[in-house]
Design an enzyme around this catalytic site. Sequence first.
Site, short mmCIF file in Angstrom:
data_model
loop_
_atom_site.label_atom_id
_atom_site.label_comp_id
_atom_site.label_asym_id
_atom_site.label_seq_id
_atom_site.Cartn_x
_atom_site.Cartn_y
_atom_site.Cartn_z
N ASP A 1 0.88 -1.34 -0.05
CA ASP A 1 -0.08 0.05 -0.36
C ASP A 1 0.82 1.49 0.15
O ASP A 1 2.05 1.86 0.63
CB ASP A 1 -1.50 -0.22 0.89
N ILE A 2 0.10 2.16 -0.55
CA ILE A 2 1.09 3.55 -0.86
C ILE A 2 1.42 4.34 0.37
O ILE A 2 2.50 5.49 0.81
CB ILE A 2 1.46 4.08 -2.08
N HIS B 1 -9.48 -5.15 -2.65
CA HIS B 1 -8.98 -5.48 -2.40
C HIS B 1 -9.23 -6.05 -1.00
O HIS B 1 -9.57 -5.10 -0.13
CB HIS B 1 -7.78 -3.89 -2.17
N LEU B 2 -8.37 -6.68 -1.03
CA LEU B 2 -8.02 -7.36 0.59
C LEU B 2 -6.70 -6.62 1.21
O LEU B 2 -5.47 -7.14 0.71
CB LEU B 2 -7.56 -9.06 0.22
#
Length: 115
Positions: A33-34, A102-103
Amino acid sequence: MSADPNCIFCKIVAGQIPSNKAYEDDEILAFHDINPWAPVHILLIPKLHVVSMADVGPEHAGVLGRMMVLAPQLMRALGVTGGFRQVINTGADGGQEVMHLHLHTFGGPRPWKRG
Ligand code: AMP
Ligand code: ZN
């Protein structure tokens, strides 16, 4: 729909937007994740464009099951030993911001930034 040209995660799958990949196969991509909430924060997605859990049918059982099996393997590979949390946000009331299923999988030592 196989891909949505306006979807940021479809663009990541296509390589049009860069990502820090943690895993990839024919039907699943996992990337960092960003804006991580925890020391390790991975997003696992089906490569096919599925908007959310509200759009899931029996045809998605295989890929969703494989995502669930993959997540603990990735946590182990990334050195997470003390447990982890998995979250799927669905729709506006579920807090979903990116409309490609998304998980989230969060791990690493506490304290975390969020979650
Ligand atoms: P959600 O609120 O469940 O839809 O979560 C969307 C997540 O996607 C957030 O945690 C964002 O930080 C993350 N995100 C958005 N754009 C990117 C990107 N280009 N690369 C990696 N993670 C992203
Ligand atoms: Zn998409």
